[in-house]
Design a protein around this motif. Sequence first.
Motif, short mmCIF file in Angstrom:
data_model
loop_
_atom_site.label_atom_id
_atom_site.label_comp_id
_atom_site.label_asym_id
_atom_site.label_seq_id
_atom_site.Cartn_x
_atom_site.Cartn_y
_atom_site.Cartn_z
N LEU A 122 1.03 -1.97 -0.59
CA LEU A 122 0.38 -0.12 -0.12
C LEU A 122 0.42 0.91 -0.01
O LEU A 122 0.18 2.76 -0.39
CB LEU A 122 -0.74 -0.07 0.98
CG LEU A 122 -1.54 0.95 1.20
CD1 LEU A 122 -3.14 1.32 0.41
CD2 LEU A 122 -2.89 1.22 3.00
N ALA A 123 2.28 1.04 0.67
CA ALA A 123 3.34 2.56 0.50
C ALA A 123 3.78 2.56 -0.08
O ALA A 123 4.74 3.87 -0.33
CB ALA A 123 3.23 2.82 2.11
N ARG A 124 4.16 1.81 -0.96
CA ARG A 124 4.84 1.19 -2.15
C ARG A 124 6.35 1.20 -1.75
O ARG A 124 6.73 1.95 -2.68
CB ARG A 124 4.51 2.87 -3.22
CG ARG A 124 3.17 3.86 -3.21
CD ARG A 124 2.30 2.74 -4.44
NE ARG A 124 1.14 3.67 -4.68
CZ ARG A 124 0.27 3.36 -4.44
NH1 ARG A 124 -0.17 2.58 -3.18
NH2 ARG A 124 -0.86 4.22 -5.04
N GLY A 125 6.20 0.07 -1.09
CA GLY A 125 7.50 0.38 -0.79
C GLY A 125 7.97 -0.87 -1.52
O GLY A 125 7.68 -1.83 -2.81
N ASN A 126 9.26 -1.85 -0.82
CA ASN A 126 9.78 -3.18 -1.90
C ASN A 126 9.31 -4.14 -0.77
O ASN A 126 9.56 -4.69 -0.53
CB ASN A 126 11.52 -3.17 -1.30
CG ASN A 126 11.86 -4.21 -1.84
OD1 ASN A 126 11.44 -5.25 -2.40
ND2 ASN A 126 13.45 -3.97 -2.03
N VAL A 127 7.93 -5.20 -2.21
CA VAL A 127 7.40 -5.60 -1.75
C VAL A 127 8.17 -7.57 -1.25
O VAL A 127 7.61 -7.90 -0.86
CB VAL A 127 6.18 -6.27 -1.73
CG1 VAL A 127 5.16 -7.45 -2.43
CG2 VAL A 127 5.43 -4.67 -2.78
N ILE A 270 10.61 1.36 3.43
CA ILE A 270 8.88 1.75 4.17
C ILE A 270 9.61 -0.63 4.30
O ILE A 270 8.27 -0.35 5.17
CB ILE A 270 8.53 1.47 2.98
CG1 ILE A 270 8.13 3.07 1.75
CG2 ILE A 270 7.18 1.13 2.65
CD1 ILE A 270 7.52 3.72 0.79
N ALA A 271 9.48 -1.19 3.77
CA ALA A 271 9.44 -2.49 4.40
C ALA A 271 10.11 -2.74 5.54
O ALA A 271 10.17 -3.48 6.45
CB ALA A 271 10.44 -2.99 2.78
N ILE A 272 11.54 -2.24 5.80
CA ILE A 272 12.28 -2.12 6.91
C ILE A 272 11.72 -1.40 7.84
O ILE A 272 10.50 -2.22 8.99
CB ILE A 272 13.25 -1.08 7.29
CG1 ILE A 272 14.31 -1.82 6.04
CG2 ILE A 272 13.83 -1.34 8.72
CD1 ILE A 272 15.68 -1.04 6.25
N VAL A 273 10.62 -0.41 8.04
CA VAL A 273 9.60 0.62 8.44
C VAL A 273 8.11 -0.49 9.26
O VAL A 273 8.02 -1.42 10.03
CB VAL A 273 8.90 1.52 8.36
CG1 VAL A 273 7.97 2.03 9.39
CG2 VAL A 273 10.51 3.09 8.34
N PHE A 274 7.86 -1.42 8.38
CA PHE A 274 6.58 -2.23 8.53
C PHE A 274 6.84 -3.38 9.01
O PHE A 274 6.11 -4.14 9.38
CB PHE A 274 5.49 -2.26 7.46
CG PHE A 274 5.31 -0.55 6.64
CD1 PHE A 274 3.70 0.48 7.36
CD2 PHE A 274 5.24 0.26 6.01
CE1 PHE A 274 3.65 0.66 7.80
CE2 PHE A 274 4.29 1.25 5.40
CZ PHE A 274 3.72 1.58 6.89
N CYS A 275 8.19 -4.29 8.91
CA CYS A 275 8.43 -5.63 8.72
C CYS A 275 9.48 -5.47 10.04
O CYS A 275 8.86 -6.44 11.47
CB CYS A 275 9.56 -6.25 7.09
SG CYS A 275 8.76 -6.71 6.01
#
Length: 333
Positions: A122-127, A270-275
């Motif tokens: 959703l945040a346009r990060g590295n899925v 973004i991936a780091i923040v959410f994971c």
Amino acid sequence: MTRPAYLPDNFVLTLTGCVILALLLPIRGAPAEWLHTATNLGVAWLFFLHGAKLSRQAVVEGLLHWRLHLSVLATTYGVFPLLGLAMWPLLQPWIGPTLMIGVLFVCALPSTVQSSIAFTSLARGNVAAAVCSASISNVAGIVLTPLLMAALVSGLGLGATGQGQGLSWSSVQGIVSLLLAPFVAGQIAQPWLGGWVRRHAAILKPLDQGIILAVVYGAFSEAMVQGLYQQLGWGVLAILLAWSAVLLALVMGLLVWGSRRLGFARADEIAIVFCGSKKTLASGVPMAQILFAGQPVGLLVLPIMVFHQLQLMVCAVLAQRYARQAETAATEA
């Protein structure tokens, strides 16, 4: 009309309903023992499916982005437990030793999988990195979470009932037999079952959630039968909510700052923040049932339930903010 992203989803609402049902109509006696046996079998099946679903090729490819994964793992299994220890002297006098064990358990849990990936997307990060990082975190958690809990509980002289009994060897055996062994079996069967499990994810998801709901209902029923909730009040819940907010803010702030200091691209940040900021309820509740067998599991999982709901709401808002910033940057380019 769709529900706003920051409001509870259907599973969280159903989970809350199970808690209320357990408080009003707790299961006891022989039916409670049957439910416990059934949920143990369900948990083993759940981790077998996790093993069968996880692509080994995806993990190997994801390991190439080792700096990102190391950042997430260091936060999940390093920063979180250290923050839990730092908060212990201030928090325990207000919530007691039993809930304090639950707080430390939150800090020792792995990251979420589905919601970490969903918010990163959703945040346009590295899925792709989020898929690998969240998966690696959960696999590592099968071993690291029990070890961390053993170290934290024995180091602080705490037991789940405040008498310092700590974690038993049977808890470790339970982790191996109900979590690790089924996961390994699933990985062995992955070449044959992996595609089928991924294709039928929509059908299997209600089964996964049903197992979690049954575990929660059984744990809260046991606590109700034992009269453990008589010691709780709205003040304790407010303290747990405030603790969750402070912990989440500290970790998210550190992850954003650290990602930028280490020169990660925005998508990786973004991936780091959410994971790195999330803690799993899906694996946490079954794991608590095994680690704290014979102890007040209903109280011990209360902190992760509070933290889980707050992290979903905060991450939903943050993901939308990241997405808007990406859209603005694309428009201005």
